[in-house]
Design an enzyme around this catalytic site. Structure first.
Site, short mmCIF file in Angstrom:
data_model
loop_
_atom_site.label_atom_id
_atom_site.label_comp_id
_atom_site.label_asym_id
_atom_site.label_seq_id
_atom_site.Cartn_x
_atom_site.Cartn_y
_atom_site.Cartn_z
N HIS A 23 -2.24 0.62 49.25
CA HIS A 23 -3.69 0.88 49.40
C HIS A 23 -3.93 1.28 50.86
O HIS A 23 -3.88 0.44 51.76
CB HIS A 23 -4.50 -0.39 49.07
CG HIS A 23 -5.98 -0.19 49.16
ND1 HIS A 23 -6.84 -0.55 48.15
CD2 HIS A 23 -6.76 0.31 50.14
CE1 HIS A 23 -8.09 -0.27 48.50
NE2 HIS A 23 -8.06 0.25 49.72
N HIS A 45 -6.17 4.08 53.65
CA HIS A 45 -7.15 5.12 53.96
C HIS A 45 -6.59 6.00 55.07
O HIS A 45 -6.31 5.51 56.16
CB HIS A 45 -8.47 4.50 54.42
CG HIS A 45 -9.12 3.66 53.37
ND1 HIS A 45 -10.06 4.17 52.49
CD2 HIS A 45 -8.94 2.37 53.01
CE1 HIS A 45 -10.43 3.21 51.66
NE2 HIS A 45 -9.77 2.11 51.95
N LYS A 50 -9.19 5.43 41.17
CA LYS A 50 -9.86 4.36 41.89
C LYS A 50 -11.28 4.15 41.38
O LYS A 50 -12.05 5.11 41.27
CB LYS A 50 -9.90 4.72 43.39
CG LYS A 50 -10.60 3.70 44.26
CD LYS A 50 -9.81 2.41 44.39
CE LYS A 50 -10.63 1.31 45.04
NZ LYS A 50 -10.35 1.11 46.44
N HIS A 92 -11.98 -1.63 43.22
CA HIS A 92 -12.65 -2.33 44.32
C HIS A 92 -13.45 -3.44 43.64
O HIS A 92 -14.46 -3.18 42.99
CB HIS A 92 -13.57 -1.40 45.12
CG HIS A 92 -14.22 -2.12 46.26
ND1 HIS A 92 -13.84 -1.94 47.56
CD2 HIS A 92 -15.19 -3.09 46.29
CE1 HIS A 92 -14.54 -2.74 48.35
NE2 HIS A 92 -15.38 -3.44 47.59
N HIS A 107 -7.15 -5.40 47.26
CA HIS A 107 -7.50 -6.23 48.43
C HIS A 107 -8.20 -7.52 48.04
O HIS A 107 -9.35 -7.75 48.39
CB HIS A 107 -8.32 -5.45 49.46
CG HIS A 107 -9.39 -4.54 48.91
ND1 HIS A 107 -10.34 -4.95 48.02
CD2 HIS A 107 -9.62 -3.23 49.14
CE1 HIS A 107 -11.12 -3.93 47.74
NE2 HIS A 107 -10.71 -2.88 48.40
N ASP A 122 -4.94 -1.67 53.08
CA ASP A 122 -6.34 -1.25 53.24
C ASP A 122 -6.63 -0.91 54.69
O ASP A 122 -7.75 -1.10 55.16
CB ASP A 122 -7.31 -2.34 52.73
CG ASP A 122 -8.70 -1.78 52.46
OD1 ASP A 122 -8.85 -0.55 52.42
OD2 ASP A 122 -9.63 -2.59 52.31
O1 DOR Z 1 -13.31 -2.42 54.71
C1 DOR Z 1 -13.24 -1.45 53.97
N1 DOR Z 1 -13.13 -0.19 54.45
N2 DOR Z 1 -13.29 -1.64 52.65
C2 DOR Z 1 -13.35 -0.62 51.79
O2 DOR Z 1 -13.39 -0.86 50.61
C3 DOR Z 1 -13.43 0.76 52.27
C4 DOR Z 1 -12.85 0.90 53.60
C5 DOR Z 1 -13.16 2.22 54.27
O3 DOR Z 1 -13.03 3.25 53.63
O4 DOR Z 1 -13.51 2.21 55.45
ZN ZN Z 2 -9.80 0.37 50.82
#
Ligand code: DOR
Ligand code: ZN
Length: 345
Positions: free
Chosen positions: A14, A16, A98, A135, A173, A246
């Site tokens: 997971h 970003h 997702k 999520h 998460h 995450d």
């Molecule tokens: O803390 C987070 N940041 N939780 C999420 O679900 C999304 C993520 C983000 O994209 O910044």
């Molecule tokens: Zn995330």
């Protein structure tokens, strides 16, 4: 005596990576230690079609070395076409889909409000063996933010799983003992990712002695009892729990603001932190299961044949406080204790 720990190369289930200058700046931080990562689709606008996922994958490939494999996901909306999802999976473009409840987190406005409207997509996914990544928070304003994960299990996750038998689901998460217990209660078809930061911080770390924006993420960290349940699950060797950092970069300007963004950026020092957490739990021998073996097993992928070696030092390991990117500086997660395990690159 110098201690070493060699694992199959870890994967991040997971992650970003964003886009543009932020992608270019932070993707190398993950690619340095991880072989594969499941890439979150919550760009602006989100990655909703197979064609968009393929284009995004090309941009990630251009920003990372060949040793790194991005595993793409689609962002589920009420307008998602089941045929497009199945075709993108069959073509090897996407690995999973997702689910963001609308309004739950960063860039989730196009997420799902009415779960009946995605029923056909979920059924097609179950049929094709495409995992759904959730999520796990409700967005009902009546529900306290610290209870949103536990309520999601009862109101959304369990009903979806009962209505769609055969759908493989990852609860992403997880932050509560309730989620650990729910995953453990299910005989098959359900896994959970656990982040690095939720193994380290509880809600006091965010709020006591002044507000700490770099510890704010969603789902928000809970009480210490919940953190301990997560450490126990992650370090138990149970194949249903695996690493999904995450890691979610935002510029310092976006975090250190009157309305700061949610996300902890842990890509840089995750493996050092995890080694320390597992060592403290007396479970260094379970780190390979959590970071390198349980994830591929859930996804039906081979373990990486390459390896990663950690070395324990006498003196604390240095890591950058910030990563400078073309989209501004990004603060690296500070676990609040010195790190002694170094990744040998
Ligand atoms: O803390 C987070 N940041 N939780 C999420 O679900 C999304 C993520 C983000 O994209 O910044
Ligand atoms: Zn995330």
């Amino acid at each position: 005596m110098t201690q070493h720990l060699t694992l199959p190369r870890p994967d991040d289930w997971h992650l970003h990576l964003r886009d543009g200058a932020m992608l270019d700046g932070i993707a190398p931080e993950t690619a340095r230690h991880f072989a594969r990562a499941i890439i979150m689709p919550n760009l602006v606008p989100p990655v909703v079609t197979g064609a968009e996922a393929e284009a995004y994958r090309n941009r990630i490939r251009a920003a990372t070395p060949e040793s790194f494999t991005p595993l793409m996901t689609l962002y589920l909306t009420e307008a998602t076409d089941p045929a497009d999802v199945v075709a993108a999976h069959a073509a090897g473009i996407i690995t999973a889909v997702k689910l963001y409840p609308a309004g739950a987190t960063t860039n989730s406005a196009s997420g799902v409000r009415d779960f009946d409207r995605v029923r056909a997509v979920l059924e097609a996914m179950a049929e094709a063996g495409i995992p759904l990544l959730c999520h796990g928070e409700v967005t009902d304003p009546e529900i306290d933010i610290f209870d949103r994960e536990a309520v999601f299990i009862d109101r959304v996750l369990d009903p979806i799983r009962r209505a769609t038998p055969g759908l493989r689901v990852v609860m992403e998460h997880i932050t509560t003992a309730d989620a650990v217990a729910y995953v453990r209660s299910q005989p098959e078809g359900l896994g959970a990712t656990i982040t690095t930061h939720h193994l380290v911080i509880n809600r006091n770390h965010i709020l006591v002695g002044g507000i700490k924006p770099h510890y704010y993420c969603l789902p928000v960290a809970k009480r210490e009892t919940h953190r301990l349940a997560l450490v126990e699950a992650a370090s138990s060797g149970d194949a249903r729990f695996f690493l999904g950092t995450d890691s979610a970069p935002h510029s310092d300007a976006a975090k250190e603001s009157a309305c700061g963004c949610a996300g902890c950026f842990t890509a840089t020092n995750t493996m050092s932190i995890l080694a320390q957490v597992f060592e403290s739990a007396g479970a260094l021998d379970k780190l390979a299961a959590f970071a390198s073996q349980n994830g591929p097993r859930f996804y039906g992928l081979p373990e990486n044949s390459a390896t990663l070696t950690l070395q324990k030092s006498d003196r604390p390991v240095a890591y950058p406080a910030k990563i400078e990117t073309g989209a501004g500086p990004v603060t690296v997660f500070d676990p609040g204790f010195p790190l002694y395990w170094r990744v040998l690159d």
